[in-house]
Design a protein around this motif. Structure first.
Motif, PDB file in Angstrom:
ATOM      1  N   GLY A  63       0.731  -1.191  -0.088  1.00  0.00           N
ATOM      2  CA  GLY A  63      -0.104  -0.026  -0.115  1.00  0.00           C
ATOM      3  C   GLY A  63       0.877   1.350   0.121  1.00  0.00           C
ATOM      4  O   GLY A  63       0.695   2.263  -0.604  1.00  0.00           O
ATOM      5  N   VAL A 115       0.885   4.184  -3.177  1.00  0.00           N
ATOM      6  CA  VAL A 115       0.397   5.491  -2.888  1.00  0.00           C
ATOM      7  C   VAL A 115       1.576   6.421  -3.096  1.00  0.00           C
ATOM      8  O   VAL A 115       1.369   7.607  -3.706  1.00  0.00           O
ATOM      9  CB  VAL A 115      -0.055   5.617  -1.358  1.00  0.00           C
ATOM     10  N   TRP A 143       1.573   6.669  -7.136  1.00  0.00           N
ATOM     11  CA  TRP A 143       0.510   7.327  -7.705  1.00  0.00           C
ATOM     12  C   TRP A 143       0.321   8.606  -7.332  1.00  0.00           C
ATOM     13  O   TRP A 143       0.021   9.686  -8.045  1.00  0.00           O
ATOM     14  CB  TRP A 143      -0.732   6.314  -7.409  1.00  0.00           C
ATOM     15  N   LEU A 177      -8.592   9.281  -5.186  1.00  0.00           N
ATOM     16  CA  LEU A 177      -8.249   8.594  -4.126  1.00  0.00           C
ATOM     17  C   LEU A 177      -8.770   7.044  -4.189  1.00  0.00           C
ATOM     18  O   LEU A 177      -8.426   5.953  -4.006  1.00  0.00           O
ATOM     19  CB  LEU A 177      -8.492   9.004  -2.787  1.00  0.00           C
ATOM     20  N   GLU A 214      -7.503   5.096  -6.943  1.00  0.00           N
ATOM     21  CA  GLU A 214      -6.125   4.451  -6.624  1.00  0.00           C
ATOM     22  C   GLU A 214      -6.294   3.207  -5.546  1.00  0.00           C
ATOM     23  O   GLU A 214      -5.766   2.154  -5.646  1.00  0.00           O
ATOM     24  CB  GLU A 214      -5.315   5.542  -6.043  1.00  0.00           C
ATOM     25  N   PHE A 215      -7.242   3.325  -4.493  1.00  0.00           N
ATOM     26  CA  PHE A 215      -7.367   2.506  -3.413  1.00  0.00           C
ATOM     27  C   PHE A 215      -7.875   1.123  -4.190  1.00  0.00           C
ATOM     28  O   PHE A 215      -7.404   0.105  -3.712  1.00  0.00           O
ATOM     29  CB  PHE A 215      -8.288   2.966  -2.339  1.00  0.00           C
ATOM     30  N   VAL A 255      -5.335  -0.642  -6.005  1.00  0.00           N
ATOM     31  CA  VAL A 255      -4.353  -1.160  -4.996  1.00  0.00           C
ATOM     32  C   VAL A 255      -4.799  -2.415  -4.604  1.00  0.00           C
ATOM     33  O   VAL A 255      -4.227  -3.482  -4.544  1.00  0.00           O
ATOM     34  CB  VAL A 255      -3.932  -0.219  -3.981  1.00  0.00           C
ATOM     35  N   LEU A 262      -3.827  -2.204   3.821  1.00  0.00           N
ATOM     36  CA  LEU A 262      -3.831  -1.126   2.629  1.00  0.00           C
ATOM     37  C   LEU A 262      -4.370  -0.040   2.416  1.00  0.00           C
ATOM     38  O   LEU A 262      -3.896   1.118   2.142  1.00  0.00           O
ATOM     39  CB  LEU A 262      -4.534  -2.093   1.315  1.00  0.00           C
ATOM     40  N   TYR A 263      -5.439  -0.014   3.104  1.00  0.00           N
ATOM     41  CA  TYR A 263      -6.367   1.250   3.621  1.00  0.00           C
ATOM     42  C   TYR A 263      -5.585   2.036   4.559  1.00  0.00           C
ATOM     43  O   TYR A 263      -5.510   3.384   4.191  1.00  0.00           O
ATOM     44  CB  TYR A 263      -7.615   1.009   4.322  1.00  0.00           C
ATOM     45  N   THR A 285      -2.162   2.608   5.101  1.00  0.00           N
ATOM     46  CA  THR A 285      -0.996   3.158   4.660  1.00  0.00           C
ATOM     47  C   THR A 285      -1.479   4.011   3.441  1.00  0.00           C
ATOM     48  O   THR A 285      -0.953   5.373   3.288  1.00  0.00           O
ATOM     49  CB  THR A 285      -0.160   2.022   3.972  1.00  0.00           C
ATOM     50  N   THR A 286      -2.315   3.579   2.729  1.00  0.00           N
ATOM     51  CA  THR A 286      -2.740   4.376   1.496  1.00  0.00           C
ATOM     52  C   THR A 286      -3.211   5.854   1.906  1.00  0.00           C
ATOM     53  O   THR A 286      -3.226   6.761   1.434  1.00  0.00           O
ATOM     54  CB  THR A 286      -4.123   3.627   0.638  1.00  0.00           C
ATOM     55  N   PHE A 325      -1.743   9.695   1.810  1.00  0.00           N
ATOM     56  CA  PHE A 325      -2.690  10.287   0.882  1.00  0.00           C
ATOM     57  C   PHE A 325      -2.941  11.827   1.791  1.00  0.00           C
ATOM     58  O   PHE A 325      -2.687  12.816   1.142  1.00  0.00           O
ATOM     59  CB  PHE A 325      -3.854   9.809   0.802  1.00  0.00           C
TER      60      PHE A 325
END
Length: 438
Positions: A103, A107, A110, A233, A236-237, A240, A318-319, A321-322, A326
């Motif tokens: 993640g 991010v 991206w 966002l 992108e998420f 990912v 993943l959520y 860190t992303t 962000f």
């Protein structure tokens, strides 16, 4: 027991319309339309989604209890309980690290928040006060103390998965230890499990209504404006989540002899339900049933899935860190390599608290930013309106990750029926090894 085969046979009588995933999808589409064209009415549908989730949560404690106790009490070797626990924790931590790094790298590449130039001082933080206050209450000591329930019964009534798992393991070991005198209790537990799973079958008839209410509220409450403003966002998420599932979870599936596509098809009903309700708890009992059906031994399924719901949250990682990076990008907060490594180190601990907490991942995000002190905590208000949309991606990954974790641990322990696995979700290599008779 109202097993999945019976449900499938009943659905088959009505073709596509009789399939649970189709009914849930139809409810989701109707909810989106209602929330978009009649927002006030959509918001008023929230009780339907809440009621369905409460019905499932009502059964989670009893289902975990009977499954874990029955599995452990039926073991001849108590040392295997410890081995399953140790192997599970090792696997969970390894995949958690992979998810956090994955993640973070995505991010950084991206950069969905670059150029937003948000002034933190201008952010209205009134909407996040509850989440921040809850985050301040989350400590490592408090988390571990929270695993021990106030009473044996409260573990089953308060809905904390780790508390239920804790008392279930103790009770299962105790029943196994007393030998023949425990047989009547073992038989009773077996009968109770059949009753509980039949109740789950009844509750699932209301899944389409629950999905309708949940998604109608989300669209009606937050509208589509927030989706456009934070669209990059969201895109992108979801990308990912898709790449992590295909690359990392796909690689693990291949090693186990599992076809990722067949697994996704096998779990399709559950995937649609968690996407609509943004809660993996809604399918926990069904996931236990399904993993037993593909050849994983009950003792492994009963431990790994409940434990995974707290310790193996790949999508949540993943959520976290992303979104954290962000928010740093959006507020022009410079993060060095050491800051990002520190963020991963903190998330290795705080991500384990993302289960059994109201606002789960959102609260953990607030707690993480508060602990690191680098990214402004107030900035989380930026993503409050799209949190439930993002949750549709993370819950899907959590679901698939826990299904695979069960297969991995069962294979590692030698408690996996590979012939059954090959027939149901095996890849070409495993099916060649165990060809299905014509």
């Amino acid at each position: 027991m109202t097993d999945l085969g019976e449900t499938t046979r009943k659905a088959g009588r009505f073709g596509l319309v009789g399939q649970l995933w189709f009914q849930v999808l139809a409810g989701t589409v109707l909810g989106i339309l209602l929330g978009h064209f009649a927002p006030a009415t959509g918001v008023a549908m929230k009780p339907f989604g809440d009621a369905f989730i409460k019905l499932i949560r009502m059964m989670i404690g009893p289902v975990i209890f009977v499954t874990v106790v029955h599995g452990i009490a039926g073991m001849n070797d108590m040392k295997s309980v410890g081995r399953v626990a140790l192997k599970s924790i090792l696997y969970f931590e390894a995949v958690t690290i992979l998810a956090l790094i994955f993640g973070l790298v995505m991010v950084d590449l991206w950069q969905p928040g670059a150029g937003m130039n948000i002034d933190v001082a201008a952010i209205d933080t009134a909407s996040i006060k509850t989440y921040v206050a809850t985050a301040h209450d989350q400590t490592i000591t408090g988390y571990f103390m929270g695993i021990i329930p106030d009473t044996f019964a409260s573990a089953l009534t308060e809905g904390h998965v780790l508390q239920v798992l804790f008392v279930s393991v103790l009770f299962g070991i105790a029943i196994a230890a007393i030998g023949e005198r425990g047989k009547p209790v073992y038989t009773l537990i077996d009968s109770a499990s059949q009753g509980f799973f039949r109740i789950i079958g009844y509750i699932m008839y209301f899944a389409p209504l629950g999905a309708f209410g949940a998604i109608a509220f989300t669209v009606g409450q937050f509208g589509t404006a927030s989706l456009w403003s934070l669209g990059e966002l969201i895109i992108e998420f979801f990308v990912v989540c898709g790449l992590f599932t295909a690359i990392v979870l796909g690689g693990i599936a291949h090693w186990c002899g599992v076809s990722l596509w067949r697994l996704l098809g096998y779990l399709w009903d559950e995937i649609v339900i968690v996407a609509a309700t943004t809660s993996t708890e809604t399918v926990l009992p069904r996931l236990i049933q399904k993993m037993r059906k593909v050849g994983c031994e009950e003792s492994v399924v009963g431990f790994v899935i409940p434990a995974g719901y707290s310790f193996n949250l790949d999508g949540t990682c993943l959520y976290l860190t992303t979104v954290a990076v962000f928010l740093a990008q959006a507020t022009n907060t410079h993060l060095t390599l050491w800051h990002e490594l520190g963020l991963i180190a903190v998330l290795l601990l705080t991500s384990k608290g993302a289960a059994g907490v109201a606002g789960a991942a959102f609260v953990v995000l607030a707690a993480t930013l508060n602990t690191t002190g680098t990214i402004p905590v107030a900035s989380i208000a930026l993503i409050l309106g799209i949190h439930r949309i993002l949750a549709e991606g993370l819950t899907f990954v959590n679901l698939v990750g826990n299904a695979l974790a069960t297969i991995v641990i069962a294979k590692w322990e030698g408690k996996l029926d590979e012939r059954t696995l090959a027939a149901m979700i095996g890849n070409a290599r495993l099916r060649a090894k165990y060809p299905v008779a014509a």
